[in-house]
Enzyme design. Structure first.
Site, PDB file in Angstrom:
ATOM      1  N   ARG A  79     -12.667  -5.353 -11.124  1.00 22.40           N
ATOM      2  CA  ARG A  79     -13.074  -4.280 -10.213  1.00 22.40           C
ATOM      3  C   ARG A  79     -14.589  -4.074 -10.234  1.00 22.40           C
ATOM      4  NH1 ARG A  79      -9.279  -1.041  -7.675  1.00 22.40           N
ATOM      5  NH2 ARG A  79     -10.464   0.878  -7.923  1.00 22.40           N
ATOM      6  N   PHE A 130      -5.618   7.185   6.872  1.00 18.51           N
ATOM      7  CA  PHE A 130      -6.056   5.827   7.257  1.00 18.51           C
ATOM      8  C   PHE A 130      -4.978   4.770   7.023  1.00 18.51           C
ATOM      9  CE2 PHE A 130      -7.586   6.722   2.911  1.00 18.51           C
ATOM     10  CZ  PHE A 130      -7.007   5.670   2.193  1.00 18.51           C
ATOM     11  N   THR A 180     -15.045   0.985  -3.844  1.00 19.00           N
ATOM     12  CA  THR A 180     -14.216   0.845  -2.631  1.00 19.00           C
ATOM     13  C   THR A 180     -15.027   1.021  -1.357  1.00 19.00           C
ATOM     14  OG1 THR A 180     -12.332   1.710  -3.865  1.00 19.00           O
ATOM     15  CG2 THR A 180     -12.144   1.728  -1.465  1.00 19.00           C
ATOM     16  N   TYR A 197       0.823  -1.216   0.000  1.00 18.46           N
ATOM     17  CA  TYR A 197       0.000   0.000   0.000  1.00 18.46           C
ATOM     18  C   TYR A 197       0.859   1.270   0.000  1.00 18.46           C
ATOM     19  CZ  TYR A 197      -4.426  -2.500   0.672  1.00 18.46           C
ATOM     20  OH  TYR A 197      -5.538  -3.287   0.492  1.00 18.46           O
ATOM     21  N   ASN A 248     -13.430  -3.866   3.903  1.00 18.69           N
ATOM     22  CA  ASN A 248     -14.164  -4.034   2.641  1.00 18.69           C
ATOM     23  C   ASN A 248     -13.839  -5.332   1.893  1.00 18.69           C
ATOM     24  OD1 ASN A 248     -11.677  -3.259   1.720  1.00 18.69           O
ATOM     25  ND2 ASN A 248     -12.389  -1.576   0.441  1.00 18.69           N
ATOM     26  N   ARG A 294     -18.441  -6.354  -2.659  1.00 12.39           N
ATOM     27  CA  ARG A 294     -18.555  -5.420  -1.530  1.00 12.39           C
ATOM     28  C   ARG A 294     -20.007  -5.002  -1.309  1.00 12.39           C
ATOM     29  NH1 ARG A 294     -13.420  -2.028  -3.638  1.00 12.39           N
ATOM     30  NH2 ARG A 294     -11.742  -3.024  -2.445  1.00 12.39           N
TER      31      ARG A 294
HETATM   32  P1  CMP Z   1      -8.321  -1.397  -1.503  1.00  9.67           P
HETATM   33  O1  CMP Z   1      -9.029  -1.711  -2.765  1.00  9.67           O
HETATM   34  O2  CMP Z   1      -7.524  -2.454  -0.850  1.00  9.67           O
HETATM   35  O3  CMP Z   1      -7.367  -0.140  -1.765  1.00  9.67           O
HETATM   36  C1  CMP Z   1      -6.982   0.734  -0.750  1.00  9.67           C
HETATM   37  C2  CMP Z   1      -7.714   0.501   0.521  1.00  9.67           C
HETATM   38  O4  CMP Z   1      -7.689   1.576   1.426  1.00  9.67           O
HETATM   39  C3  CMP Z   1      -9.183   0.324   0.229  1.00  9.67           C
HETATM   40  O5  CMP Z   1      -9.399  -0.878  -0.435  1.00  9.67           O
HETATM   41  C4  CMP Z   1      -9.787   0.461   1.608  1.00  9.67           C
HETATM   42  O6  CMP Z   1      -9.702  -0.753   2.347  1.00  9.67           O
HETATM   43  C5  CMP Z   1      -8.837   1.461   2.237  1.00  9.67           C
HETATM   44  N1  CMP Z   1      -9.452   2.783   2.315  1.00  9.67           N
HETATM   45  C6  CMP Z   1      -9.681   3.634   1.296  1.00  9.67           C
HETATM   46  N2  CMP Z   1     -10.251   4.748   1.760  1.00  9.67           N
HETATM   47  C7  CMP Z   1     -10.379   4.595   3.106  1.00  9.67           C
HETATM   48  C8  CMP Z   1     -10.892   5.421   4.150  1.00  9.67           C
HETATM   49  N3  CMP Z   1     -11.405   6.620   3.899  1.00  9.67           N
HETATM   50  N4  CMP Z   1     -10.857   4.924   5.407  1.00  9.67           N
HETATM   51  C9  CMP Z   1     -10.339   3.698   5.657  1.00  9.67           C
HETATM   52  N5  CMP Z   1      -9.834   2.874   4.696  1.00  9.67           N
HETATM   53  C10 CMP Z   1      -9.854   3.339   3.448  1.00  9.67           C
END
Ligand code: CMP
Length: 143
Positions: A85, A57, A91, A49, A112, A102
């Site tokens: 996706r 976050f 998301t 990440y 998620n 989701r």
């Molecule tokens: P993912 O598809 O794994 O890509 C990035 C991740 O960051 C996303 O899924 C979420 O799990 C997390 N994420 C994105 N925005 C937020 C947020 N506002 N608060 C908490 N987690 C977040």
């Protein structure tokens, strides 16, 4: 043929959603090229990440990903990054449509259930990070 990286996050594994999620990708017509259950360390999750390291976050996200085993997968097929996706959904589960993973199984953005690469370039990097040993070379006769 295009490939994408898909990860079932700790909440998805703990809630018993692995079979359901794999089934959705298989039934769509994509091909499973790599699959493993792994517990990753903090430094590895931070690398995965890295693009989000400045987000508020970020620390919580990393803690969540290392909180239990995840299922790391490589799926292959026509347009699999974009279509994958769509199967996953938006998301934020508040915005993901019913019928998506989701949309059907999550309510919190911080829990998620699943991750999917957001571009062909991200997929290439994520597959190299998670599967340095390489993936299976089998070709379906439907290809
Ligand atoms: P993912 O598809 O794994 O890509 C990035 C991740 O960051 C996303 O899924 C979420 O799990 C997390 N994420 C994105 N925005 C937020 C947020 N506002 N608060 C908490 N987690 C977040």
């Amino acid at each position: 043929m295009e490939q994408t990286f898909i990860m079932i996050k700790p909440d998805g594994v703990q809630r018993g959603l692995v079979g359901e999620i794999i089934s959705r990708f298989e039934k769509k017509g994509f091909y499973l090229k790599g699959l493993k259950l792994v517990s990753v360390e903090q430094s590895f999750a931070e690398k995965h990440y890295a693009d989000l390291s400045s987000k508020p976050f970020f620390n919580g996200l990393v803690e969540y990903i290392i909180s239990g085993p995840v299922v790391a997968m490589v799926w292959e097929g026509k347009n699999v990054v974009t279509t994958g996706r769509k199967i996953i959904g938006a998301t934020n589960p508040s915005e993901s449509a019913p019928g998506t993973i989701r949309g059907d199984f999550a309510v919190e953005i911080g829990r998620n259930v699943i991750h999917g690469s957001d571009s062909v370039e991200s997929a290439r990097k994520e597959i190299a990070l998670w599967f340095p040993e390489g993936v299976a070379q089998w070709q379906s006769s439907a290809h």
